[in-house]
Write an enzyme that holds these catalytic residues in place. Structure first.
Site, PDB file in Angstrom:
ATOM      1  CG  HIS A   1      -4.511   4.040  -0.639  1.00 22.27           C
ATOM      2  ND1 HIS A   1      -3.466   3.166  -0.663  1.00 22.27           N
ATOM      3  CD2 HIS A   1      -4.842   4.249  -1.934  1.00 22.27           C
ATOM      4  CE1 HIS A   1      -3.174   2.850  -1.911  1.00 22.27           C
ATOM      5  NE2 HIS A   1      -4.009   3.498  -2.702  1.00 22.27           N
TER       6      HIS A   1
ATOM      7  CG  ASP B   1      -1.899   1.118   1.233  1.00 27.39           C
ATOM      8  OD1 ASP B   1      -1.590   2.165   0.615  1.00 27.39           O
ATOM      9  OD2 ASP B   1      -2.983   0.972   1.808  1.00 27.39           O
ATOM     10  CG  HIS B   2       1.202   4.085  -3.265  1.00 23.54           C
ATOM     11  ND1 HIS B   2       0.127   3.537  -3.916  1.00 23.54           N
ATOM     12  CD2 HIS B   2       0.979   5.411  -3.233  1.00 23.54           C
ATOM     13  CE1 HIS B   2      -0.701   4.498  -4.260  1.00 23.54           C
ATOM     14  NE2 HIS B   2      -0.216   5.652  -3.854  1.00 23.54           N
TER      15      HIS B   2
END
Lengths: 355, 492
Positions: free
Chosen positions: B244, B181-182
Site C-alpha cells: 500500500h 491493492d485495495h
C-alpha cells in the site's frame, strides 16, 4: 472528589466522536458553519469546573474559531471510566443570520482512565491547526514528552499554583523538551498587562521618564498568596529598565545600569491581585493603586520639574474569559515574560516560600 | 458496462467475501453497473447449500454494504449466486466446477467469461492456480476471457513473490492477471494523478525545488484483532509498506505517464521503485525505525501489549510500527526525503499523503517575530477522503498576526453522491479488463527487493526493536528520523 456531572452536550462513544461530529454538522441547517483555526485543550482536575469552563469556552467562541477539548480528570476516583460529550457554540456572524460555530468535545476521565490524557488529546485534534493547551492542574512528573512536543502554546496560571517554584521548574522542563518550540503563556502575566500599560503611560511625560533612571526603591503590595504576580511585575521592571538582580543571602536588591542600588519590598494585604505599586527615588515618588479590584487605576506622581499630578486609568476587564481572550488574541512569542521570569527566578524560593 | 461474466471466488466463506466482495458486488448491481447476466460462484471447503450461502451473504451485506439493502434487489442479485463445495487441492472439484460454469454460461449467456478471485489464505494460492490450469479453467472460451485477481500478500519476500508470479504466469498471461491493492481503488488514490497532472498550480511545483519533504502515514488505533496468526509472521513492513504505502509513494513521485492506459502508468510507477535508494546494512538502523506496541490506553480504555495478545508469541520481535526515510534518487526528487510511517495502536486512524512545501525566505515577516508555517497539501486516502491545503493568513485586526488556515475538500460532501468502495471500482475494472489500478509483476518484485534488504538488516541486528505505549504516536526514535531533517511528523 466525585462530583455530580451535568451533561455538557450529546453523550457519545469516544471511538465515534469524529463520526458523531460529522453527523452533527450534516444535520445542522444551512445557516450554521463550522469554523476552526486552532485546537484549544483545557485540562482540569476539578470535575466541578465543567460548567465554568464550558461558559468560558462559549465566551471566547464568539471571537475565536476553534475546536475546544475540555478534559476533566479525576485520577483519584475509585472507579475507572471515560465518557465524552459533543456540543457546539454558535454566534451570529452577520446581519443575514448566518452563524459561525465552534465545536466542543468534553471528556470525563476517572481513575486509571485519567492516564490516557495524551491519547485523548492526540486522537481528537483538528489536524494541522495549532494546539493551545491550558493546564488548570499542576504539572506532574514524569512529563509525557510526546504530548508536550505537540503543544504550541502552553497556557497556565501561576496564580493558582500551590508550589510555584516546582511548577515553574517543570514548565521550564517542558520548554526544554520542546527545544523552546512551545510558547509558555502564564495568565498571571497576562493579567499584569493593564498594570504594565498604566505604569508605562504615566512615564510618557518626558520629565517623568527621566525619573526612571533615579529609582531607588520599589514597593509592591499584593493580595495574600499573590506574590508570584508581584514578582513577575518586578521582573518586568528589571527587563525593561536593565536592572540586574543581586541575590545575596542576607538581602536581595537590583542594580540599575548606573550602579545605583534599588531596594525591593513586597508585602501582602487584603484585596485581589496587585493593589499598590510605588516607585520612588531621592526626589520623586510615583504611586499606582487599584483599590478593591476596581475597574480603574489611580495614579499619582510627585517629581521635580512637573506639577504634582493624579490621574485615573481604566483597568479593563479581567474576568477569566477576558484574560484567556487577551492571551489567545495576542499570539506570538512572549520574550518579555521569559525575560521577566528569568530575572526573578532566584527570588522565587525565598519570596514565595514566605507566602 | 463490463461484459457478462461469472465471478468465481475461492475462499468464499471467508471474511473478505462477506465484508468486502459481496457488499461491493451488491452495490454495483444496485447502481446498475453490472450486466444482469453476471453470476457469482462461491468456492470453498465447507459444506453448505446455495440457499445457506446466500443467507449468510445477505446477513453480511446488510451489515457491511454502504447502501441499504433493498429486499427486491437483493432477491434478484442473490439469484445469481451459487455455492460450489470442494477442497482446494481436489482436481475433481475444479472439473465439476468447469461443468457447472459451462451450464451457467448456457443458461445465463455469460459467454465463457470468467473472473477468478483468489480470496483464500495465501498458502492455498499455489494449489488453486495449479488446479485451474490442470482443469483448463484458465483458458478462455471462444471470444471470451479468463482473468485472475490475486489478493495480497503477494509473496512474503522476493523469492516467494517470484515463485508465485511464475505460478500465475503458468496459468494466466500477465495481461489477465490482476494483483489487487485495495488502496489503489480508493477515489483519493486515483485522484492523486488528477490533482497532479490536471492542475497547473501543483504540477509546476511538484519537484525538489519547491517541495521540502513528503510524509505518508497509515495509522490505526486497532491492534492485531483476529489477525494475530498472520500478522505475527508478517509485521507492518510486509503487511503495509511493501504494497500500500509504496504504491502511494509511486503515485506521488512518478513522472507524467505517456497515456492513461494501464502499462503507461505502471511503467512510471516501476521507474520510481527502481529509483528508491536501497536501504542496507547500517543505513537501515539510521533510516528505518521499527517498533512494537506495549500496553497503554486508547480512548480511555486500557489495552494490552502486542506480546500479550492472543496467538502472539510472548517474545515476538514482530514490528507493529515502521517509520522510514525513503529517498527517490532521480532528477525530480533529489534531496527530498519521503517519510513513511505505519503503525497499529496509534491515536487516530487514517491514511494520508502530506506534501510539505519549502519555507518562504525568512525575511519580511521575520522582523515581526511571527512564525510562518509551511504550506502543506494533504491528500487523505481514508477516512473522510479528500484534500486540504494549509496556508498562512493574516488574522483580522490592527496587528499583524499570521495564523495557519486550511482549505478543505471532502469527497463525501462535495460531489453530492456517495464515494464507491475501493473493491467496487476494482472489481468493475477487472471485469472490464482495465488493469490500471492493479500492480504489475515487475512492480511487486521491485517493491519486495526494496523491503527485503531492510528485513535482512533487521535479521542481522534483531536488537533494535523499539517499544511504544499503545495510544501514543510510536517510539521516540521515530521523532528523531524527521528531526534530522529539521521537521516533525504531521499531526493527523
Amino acid at each position: 472528589m466525585e462530583a455530580a456531572v451535568n451533561e455538557p452536550g450529546l453523550p457519545v462513544e469516544i471511538g465515534q466522536i469524529d463520526w458523531e461530529l460529522g453527523r452533527l454538522w450534516e444535520s445542522s441547517d444551512d445557516t450554521k458553519s463550522r469554523a476552526s483555526l486552532l485546537n484549544l485543550v483545557i485540562y482540569s482536575e476539578l470535575p466541578e469546573a465543567m460548567d465554568s469552563n464550558t461558559e468560558l469556552i462559549a465566551t471566547i467562541a464568539s471571537q475565536h474559531a476553534f475546536r475546544a477539548i475540555l478534559i476533566l480528570a479525576d485520577p483519584q476516583a475509585a472507579t475507572s471510566g471515560a465518557r465524552a460529550w459533543i456540543s457546539a457554540h454558535c454566534h451570529l456572524a452577520d446581519k443575514g443570520g448566518h452563524q459561525i460555530c465552534s465545536e466542543q468535545i468534553t471528556f470525563r476521565l476517572d481513575g486509571e482512565s485519567a492516564s490516557s490524557l495524551p491519547n485523548i488529546v492526540f486522537s481528537h485534534l483538528d489536524s494541522d491547526l495549532p494546539l493551545c493547551f491550558w493546564s488548570q492542574a499542576e504539572f506532574r512528573e514524569p512529563l509525557d514528552e510526546q504530548l508536550w512536543t505537540w503543544v504550541d502554546r502552553l497556557i497556565f496560571d501561576s496564580a493558582t499554583w500551590r508550589k510555584p517554584v516546582e511548577q515553574f521548574a517543570l514548565a521550564q522542563k517542558i520548554l526544554s523538551i520542546t527545544d523552546g518550540g512551545t510558547v509558555l503563556c502564564d495568565l498571571n502575566w497576562t493579567r499584569l498587562h493593564r498594570w504594565r500599560l498604566a505604569l508605562a503611560n504615566v512615564f510618557d511625560h518626558s520629565a517623568a521618564l527621566a525619573c526612571l533612571q533615579e529609582i531607588t526603591r520599589v514597593r509592591i503590595e499584593c493580595a495574600l498568596g499573590e506574590r508570584v504576580k508581584a514578582l513577575l511585575l518586578l521582573g518586568w521592571f528589571s527587563v525593561q529598565l536593565g536592572w540586574r538582580l543581586q541575590h545575596l543571602l542576607s538581602e536581595n536588591f537590583f542594580l540599575a545600569k548606573s550602579g545605583k542600588q534599588i531596594e525591593i519590598e513586597i508585602s501582602e494585604a487584603e484585596g485581589a491581585g496587585i493593589t499598590f505599586v510605588e516607585l520612588s527615588g531621592e526626589e520623586f515618588r510615583f504611586k499606582l493603586e487599584r483599590p478593591d479590584a476596581a475597574g480603574f487605576f489611580h495614579a499619582s506622581l510627585h517629581a521635580p520639574g512637573i506639577p504634582d499630578c493624579t490621574m485615573t486609568i481604566g483597568a479593563g476587564p479581567d474576568r477569566p474569559g477576558d484574560i484567556l481572550l487577551a492571551e489567545l488574541s495576542r499570539g506570538g512569542r512572549h520574550p518579555l515574560f521569559a525575560g521577566a521570569l528569568d530575572a526573578i527566578r532566584p527570588l522565587l524560593p525565598d519570596m514565595v516560600a514566605r507566602q | 458496462m463490463p461484459e457478462p461474466c461469472t465471478i468465481v471466488i475461492f475462499g468464499a466463506t471467508g471474511d473478505l467475501t462477506h465484508r468486502k466482495l459481496v457488499p461491493a458486488l451488491y452495490n454495483l448491481a444496485a447502481d446498475g453497473a453490472l450486466p444482469p447476466a453476471m453470476s457469482v460462484v462461491g468456492f470453498a471447503r465447507r459444506d453448505k447449500s446455495d440457499e445457506g450461502f446466500r443467507n449468510e451473504l445477505e446477513e453480511a451485506a446488510r451489515k457491511f454494504s454502504r447502501q441499504t439493502i433493498n429486499d427486491g434487489l437483493w432477491k434478484s442479485f442473490a439469484a445469481s449466486i451459487s455455492y460450489h463445495r470442494s477442497e482446494f487441492h481436489d482436481l475433481a472439484g475444479y472439473e465439476s466446477l468447469a461443468a457447472r460454469l459451462a451450464e451457467m454460461d448456457a443458461a445465463r449467456g455469460t459467454r465463457g467469461n470468467r473472473l477468478y478471485y483468489l480470496a483464500s489464505a495465501p498458502d492455498q494460492f499455489e494449489v488453486i492456480l495449479e488446479n485451474l490450469r490442470k482443469s483448463g479453467l484458465n483458458k478462455a472460451g471462444d471470444g471470451g476471457w479468463a482473468r485472475v485477481i490475486v489478493e495480497k500478500p503477494f509473496g512474503t519476500d522476493l523469492p516467494s513473490a517470484r515463485h508465485l508470479n511464475d505460478l500465475v504466469e503458468g496459468a494466466f498471461p500477465e495481461a489477465d492477471t490482476y494483483r489487487i491493492d485495495h488502496y489503489l481503488g480508493k477515489e483519493t488514490a486515483q485522484n492523486i494523478m488528477v490533482l497532479r497532472f490536471a492542475n497547473a498550480l501543483f504540477e509546476a511545483m511538484w519537484n525538489a525545488r519547491y517541495i521540502d519533504h513528503v510524509q505518508i502515514t497509515a495509522s490505526e488505533p486497532l491492534g492485531v484483532e483476529g489477525r494475530a496468526g498472520y500478522y505475527d509472521k508478517s509485521g507492518a513492513l510486509r503487511d503495509m509498506v511493501q504494497n500500500h504505502l509504496l504504491q502511494l509513494l509511486c503515485l506521488t513521485a512518478m513522472e507524467p505517464p505517456t497515456g492513461l492506459d494501464a502499462d503507461a502508468i505502471r511503467d512510471e510507477k516501476v521507474k520510481v521503485l527502481r529509483s528508491l535508494r536501497p536501504l542496507e546494512g547500517a543505513e537501515v538502523s539510521k533510516h528505518v525505525i521499527r517498533g512494537q506496541y506495549g500496553a497503554g490506553a486508547i480512548n480511555g480504555k486500557r489495552v494490552a501489549a502486542y506480546r500479550d495478545e492472543a496467538n502472539v508469541d510472548p517474545e515476538s520481535m514482530t514490528e507493529t510500527f515502521v517509520a522510514l526515510q525513503v529517498n527517490v534518487d532521480n532528477w525530480r526528487w533529489a534531496g527530498v526525503p519521503f517519510f513513511v510511517r505505519v503503525g497499529k495502536r496509534l491515536p487516530k486512524g487514517g491514511t494520508e499523503i502530506a506534501v510539505h512545501f519549502k519555507s518562504v525566505p525568512p525575511v519580511l515577516f521575520k522582523a515581526t517575530g511571527e512564525a510562518v508555517d509551511d504550506n502543506v497539501l494533504v491528500i487523505r486516502i481514508q477516512p473522510d477522503e479528500g484534500v486540504s491545503l494549509r496556508m498562512s493568513a493574516k488574522m483580522p485586526g490592527s496587528s499583524l498576526r499570521i495564523e495557519p488556515v486550511k482549505m478543505d475538500f471532502h469527497y463525501g460532501t462535495s460531489f453530492g453522491k456517495a464515494t464507491p468502495e475501493a473493491y467496487e471500482r476494482l472489481l468493475l475494472d477487472a471485469m472490464s479488463g482495465d488493469a490500471t489500478l492493479f500492480a504489475r509483476r515487475d512492480e511487486v518484485e521491485e517493491a519486495w527487493k526494496f523491503v527485503d534488504s531492510i528485513r535482512a538488516a533487521w535479521k542481522a541486528n534483531p536488537g533494535d526493536l523499539a517499544f511504544y505505549a499503545s495510544g501514543s504516536w510510536g517510539p521516540a526514535e521515530a521523532e528523531e528520523l524527521t528531526k534530522r531533517h529539521g521537521t516533525t511528523w504531521r499531526r493527523l
